[in-house]
Design a protein around this motif. Structure first.
Motif, mmCIF file in Angstrom:
data_model
loop_
_atom_site.group_PDB
_atom_site.id
_atom_site.type_symbol
_atom_site.label_atom_id
_atom_site.label_comp_id
_atom_site.label_asym_id
_atom_site.label_seq_id
_atom_site.Cartn_x
_atom_site.Cartn_y
_atom_site.Cartn_z
ATOM 1 N N VAL A 34 -14.163 15.204 3.837
ATOM 2 C CA VAL A 34 -14.666 14.730 4.823
ATOM 3 C C VAL A 34 -15.028 13.189 4.141
ATOM 4 O O VAL A 34 -14.978 12.210 4.842
ATOM 5 N N LEU A 35 -15.789 13.205 3.041
ATOM 6 C CA LEU A 35 -16.247 12.200 2.489
ATOM 7 C C LEU A 35 -15.000 11.164 2.241
ATOM 8 O O LEU A 35 -15.083 9.939 2.374
ATOM 9 N N LYS A 36 -14.026 11.708 1.613
ATOM 10 C CA LYS A 36 -13.000 10.617 1.248
ATOM 11 C C LYS A 36 -12.361 10.059 2.694
ATOM 12 O O LYS A 36 -12.048 8.892 2.709
ATOM 13 N N ASN A 37 -12.293 10.611 4.042
ATOM 14 C CA ASN A 37 -11.859 10.121 4.857
ATOM 15 C C ASN A 37 -13.001 9.349 5.579
ATOM 16 O O ASN A 37 -12.559 8.330 6.358
ATOM 17 N N GLY A 62 -12.817 -1.829 -5.620
ATOM 18 C CA GLY A 62 -13.120 -1.047 -6.737
ATOM 19 C C GLY A 62 -12.667 0.645 -6.345
ATOM 20 O O GLY A 62 -11.897 0.814 -5.614
ATOM 21 N N ILE A 63 -13.135 1.408 -7.568
ATOM 22 C CA ILE A 63 -13.044 2.947 -7.460
ATOM 23 C C ILE A 63 -14.278 3.654 -6.986
ATOM 24 O O ILE A 63 -15.280 3.370 -7.254
ATOM 25 N N ILE A 64 -13.830 4.579 -6.036
ATOM 26 C CA ILE A 64 -14.704 5.678 -5.830
ATOM 27 C C ILE A 64 -14.368 6.999 -6.102
ATOM 28 O O ILE A 64 -13.462 7.541 -5.783
ATOM 29 N N GLU A 65 -15.543 7.717 -6.676
ATOM 30 C CA GLU A 65 -15.372 8.966 -7.410
ATOM 31 C C GLU A 65 -16.471 9.773 -6.479
ATOM 32 O O GLU A 65 -17.513 9.482 -6.489
ATOM 33 N N ILE A 66 -15.893 10.713 -5.745
ATOM 34 C CA ILE A 66 -16.955 11.610 -5.116
ATOM 35 C C ILE A 66 -17.298 12.877 -6.088
ATOM 36 O O ILE A 66 -16.225 13.657 -6.388
ATOM 37 N N GLN A 67 -18.338 12.992 -6.407
ATOM 38 C CA GLN A 67 -18.758 14.160 -7.248
ATOM 39 C C GLN A 67 -20.217 15.099 -6.477
ATOM 40 O O GLN A 67 -21.099 14.494 -6.378
ATOM 41 N N PRO A 86 -15.018 -2.114 -10.891
ATOM 42 C CA PRO A 86 -16.238 -1.467 -10.314
ATOM 43 C C PRO A 86 -16.034 -0.060 -10.105
ATOM 44 O O PRO A 86 -15.058 0.268 -9.301
ATOM 45 N N VAL A 87 -17.209 0.923 -10.400
ATOM 46 C CA VAL A 87 -16.934 2.077 -9.836
ATOM 47 C C VAL A 87 -18.201 2.556 -8.993
ATOM 48 O O VAL A 87 -19.492 2.392 -9.352
ATOM 49 N N THR A 88 -18.006 3.305 -7.948
ATOM 50 C CA THR A 88 -19.242 3.774 -7.003
ATOM 51 C C THR A 88 -18.942 5.344 -7.226
ATOM 52 O O THR A 88 -17.787 5.937 -6.833
ATOM 53 N N LEU A 140 -21.427 -0.077 -12.356
ATOM 54 C CA LEU A 140 -21.455 1.282 -12.093
ATOM 55 C C LEU A 140 -22.426 1.335 -10.847
ATOM 56 O O LEU A 140 -23.692 0.898 -11.040
ATOM 57 N N LYS A 141 -22.344 1.781 -9.826
ATOM 58 C CA LYS A 141 -22.997 1.830 -8.516
ATOM 59 C C LYS A 141 -23.098 3.462 -8.067
ATOM 60 O O LYS A 141 -22.301 4.161 -8.239
ATOM 61 N N LEU A 142 -24.241 3.766 -7.551
ATOM 62 C CA LEU A 142 -24.323 5.241 -6.415
ATOM 63 C C LEU A 142 -24.512 5.062 -5.316
ATOM 64 O O LEU A 142 -24.952 4.039 -4.796
ATOM 65 N N HIS A 143 -24.089 6.067 -4.577
ATOM 66 C CA HIS A 143 -23.818 6.061 -3.129
ATOM 67 C C HIS A 143 -24.359 7.439 -2.897
ATOM 68 O O HIS A 143 -23.606 8.398 -2.822
ATOM 69 N N LEU A 144 -25.756 7.549 -2.440
ATOM 70 C CA LEU A 144 -26.085 8.937 -1.778
ATOM 71 C C LEU A 144 -25.903 9.197 -0.240
ATOM 72 O O LEU A 144 -26.222 8.254 0.217
ATOM 73 N N VAL A 145 -25.043 10.381 -0.033
ATOM 74 C CA VAL A 145 -24.874 10.525 1.244
ATOM 75 C C VAL A 145 -25.586 11.798 1.832
ATOM 76 O O VAL A 145 -25.231 12.733 1.190
ATOM 77 N N PHE A 146 -26.530 11.619 2.701
ATOM 78 C CA PHE A 146 -27.229 12.829 3.274
ATOM 79 C C PHE A 146 -26.511 13.353 4.343
ATOM 80 O O PHE A 146 -26.493 12.929 5.432
ATOM 81 N N ILE A 147 -26.154 14.704 4.293
ATOM 82 C CA ILE A 147 -25.374 15.301 5.231
ATOM 83 C C ILE A 147 -26.098 16.478 5.944
ATOM 84 O O ILE A 147 -26.440 17.335 5.144
ATOM 85 N N ASP A 148 -26.218 16.640 7.098
ATOM 86 C CA ASP A 148 -26.452 17.852 7.972
ATOM 87 C C ASP A 148 -25.353 18.654 7.775
ATOM 88 O O ASP A 148 -24.019 18.526 7.993
#
Length: 245
Positions: A34-37, A62-67, A86-88, A140-148
């Motif tokens: 879901v996050l990729k889409n 840039g590049i996005i890595e979901i971890q 750049p990497v997020t 390097l950047k961070l992206h926090l996604v709060f999901i229900d």
């Protein structure tokens, strides 16, 4: 934050043939998909081989890595990626969670039960310790996604109710609560637990952040490295820490 786009991403994944084989059988977990889409609706940007490693998403920006966990898996990728772009790092945090139990034999799924815990930004801190050597890199950047979400677990654990140490099946997003972006060292202040006083001991930090002693030590080291806190003395036998302005 774009809740409509997030809902569309959920719909894209849930209605994909990948879901037909059922809960717990997927090679890619649903939160990740879901996050990729959500982050890159154009699927031609997904799973791109880049400098001998596969990146979740590659865009002109840039590049996005979901971890979702195990940031140690990024140690080999990050130095290679950061030299080129750049990497997020995107880290999903369960905001409101409902738990459902799956009986493997009958296929029966229990009604959902709401967890009393609310997701906190500080949950990422122990994971960041695993990549501490790269946290000061300007790329390097961070992206926090709060999901229900709804979390599905198998009734395959110990005890009469088979819930102790039960296996996790999958987590299904149902909504987007908020997002936090860490784009500079100053933004690491956003990871400081909201309920914590500016001067504190480790035990108070642990209670406010909601994790144990091993995670606690890693979290404090990250905040000290990023100059969010400093050690300022002792309170009895415990070290005293103070949040820096």
């Amino acid at each position: 934050m774009n809740t409509l786009l997030f809902e569309q991403a959920i719909d894209t994944v849930i209605n994909n043939p990948r879901m037909e084989s059922g809960i717990g059988t997927l090679s890619e977990k649903t939160v990740h998909a879901v996050l990729k889409n959500y982050l890159a609706p154009n699927q031609s940007c997904h799973e791109i081989k880049y400098q001998n490693y596969y990146a979740d998403i590659v865009t002109p920006e840039g590049i996005i890595e979901i971890q979702t966990q195990n940031f140690d898996r990024l140690r080999k990728k990050l130095p290679v990626f950061l030299k080129e772009a750049p990497v997020t790092i995107v880290y999903p945090i369960p905001h409101i969670k409902w738990l459902r139990w799956v009986d493997k034999e009958s296929g029966e799924v229990s009604p959902r039960r709401k967890s009393p815990k609310i997701g906190k930004a500080s949950l990422i801190l122990p994971e960041l310790y695993k990549i501490k050597d790269y946290l000061n890199d300007p790329g390097l950047k961070l992206h926090l996604v709060f999901i229900d979400l709804e979390e599905y677990k198998f009734l395959d654990g110990w005890g009469k109710d088979r819930k102790n140490h039960a296996g996790k099946a999958d987590r299904i997003p149902v909504g987007l609560a908020k997002e936090i972006f860490i784009n500079s060292p100053a933004d690491y202040q956003l990871l400081f637990p909201e309920a914590l006083n500016d001067t504190f001991v480790a035990k108070e930090f642990s209670k406010a952040a909601g994790y144990g002693s091993i995670a606690l030590s890693s979290a404090l080291k990250v905040l000290k490295q990023m100059e969010v806190i400093e050690q300022t003395g002792k309170k009895g036998r415990a070290f005293l820490y103070t949040r820096k302005n």
